[in-house]
Design a protein around this motif. Structure first.
Motif, PDB file in Angstrom:
ATOM      1  N   TYR A 120     -39.147   4.362  18.690  1.00 56.53           N
ATOM      2  CA  TYR A 120     -38.564   5.702  18.689  1.00 56.53           C
ATOM      3  C   TYR A 120     -39.632   6.778  18.841  1.00 56.53           C
ATOM      4  N   MET A 121     -40.755   6.588  18.156  1.00 55.12           N
ATOM      5  CA  MET A 121     -41.843   7.572  18.248  1.00 55.12           C
ATOM      6  C   MET A 121     -42.373   7.648  19.678  1.00 55.12           C
ATOM      7  N   LYS A 122     -42.563   6.501  20.301  1.00 58.34           N
ATOM      8  CA  LYS A 122     -43.107   6.472  21.669  1.00 58.34           C
ATOM      9  C   LYS A 122     -42.176   7.194  22.648  1.00 58.34           C
ATOM     10  N   GLU A 123     -40.864   7.165  22.368  1.00 57.93           N
ATOM     11  CA  GLU A 123     -39.872   7.792  23.243  1.00 57.93           C
ATOM     12  C   GLU A 123     -39.387   9.152  22.724  1.00 57.93           C
ATOM     13  N   ARG A 124     -39.971   9.617  21.615  1.00 54.75           N
ATOM     14  CA  ARG A 124     -39.591  10.901  21.009  1.00 54.75           C
ATOM     15  C   ARG A 124     -38.101  10.961  20.690  1.00 54.75           C
ATOM     16  N   LEU A 125     -37.587   9.928  20.057  1.00 54.85           N
ATOM     17  CA  LEU A 125     -36.157   9.870  19.741  1.00 54.85           C
ATOM     18  C   LEU A 125     -35.803  10.418  18.360  1.00 54.85           C
ATOM     19  N   ILE A 126     -36.784  10.654  17.506  1.00 56.64           N
ATOM     20  CA  ILE A 126     -36.509  11.196  16.171  1.00 56.64           C
ATOM     21  C   ILE A 126     -36.413  12.718  16.280  1.00 56.64           C
ATOM     22  N   ASP A 127     -35.308  13.273  15.746  1.00 54.90           N
ATOM     23  CA  ASP A 127     -35.094  14.722  15.773  1.00 54.90           C
ATOM     24  C   ASP A 127     -35.464  15.392  14.454  1.00 54.90           C
ATOM     25  N   GLU A 128     -35.314  14.649  13.354  1.00 52.69           N
ATOM     26  CA  GLU A 128     -35.626  15.173  12.019  1.00 52.69           C
ATOM     27  C   GLU A 128     -36.439  14.148  11.256  1.00 52.69           C
ATOM     28  N   PHE A 129     -37.464  14.616  10.583  1.00 52.48           N
ATOM     29  CA  PHE A 129     -38.281  13.770   9.723  1.00 52.48           C
ATOM     30  C   PHE A 129     -38.113  14.258   8.289  1.00 52.48           C
ATOM     31  N   ILE A 130     -37.554  13.415   7.431  1.00 53.62           N
ATOM     32  CA  ILE A 130     -37.463  13.721   6.011  1.00 53.62           C
ATOM     33  C   ILE A 130     -38.308  12.659   5.316  1.00 53.62           C
ATOM     34  N   ILE A 131     -39.519  13.056   4.952  1.00 57.54           N
ATOM     35  CA  ILE A 131     -40.517  12.113   4.449  1.00 57.54           C
ATOM     36  C   ILE A 131     -40.824  12.438   2.994  1.00 57.54           C
ATOM     37  N   LEU A 156     -41.397  23.061   9.975  1.00 59.45           N
ATOM     38  CA  LEU A 156     -41.119  22.772   8.579  1.00 59.45           C
ATOM     39  C   LEU A 156     -39.817  23.458   8.165  1.00 59.45           C
ATOM     40  N   VAL A 157     -38.858  22.656   7.703  1.00 59.12           N
ATOM     41  CA  VAL A 157     -37.571  23.164   7.256  1.00 59.12           C
ATOM     42  C   VAL A 157     -37.601  23.410   5.757  1.00 59.12           C
ATOM     43  N   ASN A 158     -38.213  22.468   5.013  1.00 54.91           N
ATOM     44  CA  ASN A 158     -38.201  22.582   3.555  1.00 54.91           C
ATOM     45  C   ASN A 158     -39.229  21.640   2.946  1.00 54.91           C
ATOM     46  N   THR A 159     -39.706  22.004   1.782  1.00 57.99           N
ATOM     47  CA  THR A 159     -40.463  21.084   0.929  1.00 57.99           C
ATOM     48  C   THR A 159     -39.771  21.096  -0.427  1.00 57.99           C
ATOM     49  N   GLN A 160     -39.782  19.969  -1.070  1.00 56.67           N
ATOM     50  CA  GLN A 160     -39.101  19.858  -2.359  1.00 56.67           C
ATOM     51  C   GLN A 160     -39.852  18.861  -3.228  1.00 56.67           C
ATOM     52  N   ARG A 161     -39.996  19.202  -4.491  1.00 56.26           N
ATOM     53  CA  ARG A 161     -40.587  18.283  -5.443  1.00 56.26           C
ATOM     54  C   ARG A 161     -39.472  17.570  -6.200  1.00 56.26           C
ATOM     55  N   TYR A 162     -39.610  16.239  -6.299  1.00 51.64           N
ATOM     56  CA  TYR A 162     -38.688  15.417  -7.076  1.00 51.64           C
ATOM     57  C   TYR A 162     -39.530  14.627  -8.069  1.00 51.64           C
ATOM     58  N   GLY A 163     -39.740  15.189  -9.248  1.00 54.81           N
ATOM     59  CA  GLY A 163     -40.594  14.540 -10.233  1.00 54.81           C
ATOM     60  C   GLY A 163     -42.010  14.435  -9.689  1.00 54.81           C
ATOM     61  N   GLN A 164     -42.525  13.223  -9.577  1.00 58.40           N
ATOM     62  CA  GLN A 164     -43.871  12.995  -9.068  1.00 58.40           C
ATOM     63  C   GLN A 164     -43.913  12.818  -7.547  1.00 58.40           C
ATOM     64  N   MET A 165     -42.771  12.987  -6.890  1.00 60.23           N
ATOM     65  CA  MET A 165     -42.715  12.822  -5.435  1.00 60.23           C
ATOM     66  C   MET A 165     -42.536  14.175  -4.750  1.00 60.23           C
ATOM     67  N   VAL A 166     -43.034  14.276  -3.529  1.00 60.80           N
ATOM     68  CA  VAL A 166     -42.896  15.490  -2.735  1.00 60.80           C
ATOM     69  C   VAL A 166     -42.217  15.119  -1.424  1.00 60.80           C
ATOM     70  N   GLN A 167     -41.197  15.892  -1.064  1.00 55.57           N
ATOM     71  CA  GLN A 167     -40.479  15.636   0.178  1.00 55.57           C
ATOM     72  C   GLN A 167     -40.740  16.761   1.171  1.00 55.57           C
ATOM     73  N   MET A 168     -41.038  16.359   2.396  1.00 53.26           N
ATOM     74  CA  MET A 168     -41.247  17.299   3.494  1.00 53.26           C
ATOM     75  C   MET A 168     -40.141  17.055   4.520  1.00 53.26           C
ATOM     76  N   HIS A 169     -39.495  18.123   4.940  1.00 54.32           N
ATOM     77  CA  HIS A 169     -38.404  18.028   5.911  1.00 54.32           C
ATOM     78  C   HIS A 169     -38.813  18.820   7.150  1.00 54.32           C
ATOM     79  N   TYR A 170     -38.943  18.115   8.269  1.00 51.79           N
ATOM     80  CA  TYR A 170     -39.331  18.729   9.531  1.00 51.79           C
ATOM     81  C   TYR A 170     -38.268  18.470  10.591  1.00 51.79           C
ATOM     82  N   LYS A 171     -38.136  19.412  11.507  1.00 47.35           N
ATOM     83  CA  LYS A 171     -37.342  19.199  12.717  1.00 47.35           C
ATOM     84  C   LYS A 171     -38.283  19.297  13.899  1.00 47.35           C
ATOM     85  N   VAL A 172     -38.010  18.506  14.908  1.00 42.65           N
ATOM     86  CA  VAL A 172     -38.817  18.569  16.129  1.00 42.65           C
ATOM     87  C   VAL A 172     -38.470  19.851  16.866  1.00 42.65           C
ATOM     88  N   LYS A 173     -39.500  20.593  17.237  1.00 47.59           N
ATOM     89  CA  LYS A 173     -39.270  21.790  18.035  1.00 47.59           C
ATOM     90  C   LYS A 173     -38.885  21.345  19.437  1.00 47.59           C
TER      91      LYS A 173
END
Length: 177
Positions: A120-131, A156-173
């Motif tokens: 998917y990465m090689k073909e740019r098929l991911i539209d949103e990354f929620i990591i 960057l759409v959002n960042t959020q802390r969940y306890g000891q974890m951090v979530q980054m939400h990105y959309k492909v421009k």
């Protein structure tokens, strides 16, 4: 209008999604909070894609099958047909996914694994990354991203802390046409 594909995934600080033997115990040990946005993401999709190793792990570790209310495709070279929960796909993952994106429906969640993500990465098929980054340094294992992926510009759409974890939400421009 093409359906969007979401990558909703957890990774260690050093970029691994599993240990070499597909061990995910470290994920269960992470001190999180709530469901890390899982419910919201899950409500936005109607289709799930995963590889056979990911499917086997889910079946071996989670009961009942957690995605029975969604259309679920499992890419496999060793199994075909379908069962009560999934349809096994023996086609090229990229070609199948491109056809799937053009069908009616909501967003598609690419659950795993690393081989499908790499294609998917090689073909740019991911539209949103929620990591979601967990507080672990695994040192080795299955990397989230393999080498030689094309450049992509993210917003960057959002960042959020969940306890000891951090979530980054990105959309492909989207590129200007």
């Amino acid at each position: 209008m093409s359906r969007e594909i979401i990558l909703y995934i957890a990774t260690s600080v050093d970029g691994f999604i599993a240990k070499e033997n597909d061990d995910l115990q470290w994920l269960e040990e992470a001190e999180g909070e709530g469901d890390a946005g899982y419910s919201d993401m899950y409500q936005s999709i109607d289709t799930i894609i995963m590889g056979k190793r990911t499917y086997d792990w889910v079946v071996d570790h989670i009961e009942p099958f957690p995605y029975s209310d969604k259309k679920c495709y499992v890419f496999s070279t060793s199994q075909s047909g379908e069962n009560e929960h999934v349809e096994f796909v023996n086609e090229d993952v990229v070609a199948f996914t491109k056809k799937l994106r053009e069908q009616e429906g909501s967003k598609i969640w690419m659950v795993g694994g690393a081989g499908i993500l790499d294609a998917y990465m090689k073909e740019r098929l991911i539209d949103e990354f929620i990591i979601t980054v967990t507080p672990h340094l695994l040192g080795s294992g299955i990397p989230m991203f393999k080498d030689n992926n094309p450049y992509q510009d993210l917003k960057l759409v959002n960042t959020q802390r969940y306890g000891q974890m951090v979530q980054m939400h990105y959309k492909v421009k989207k590129e200007a046409k």
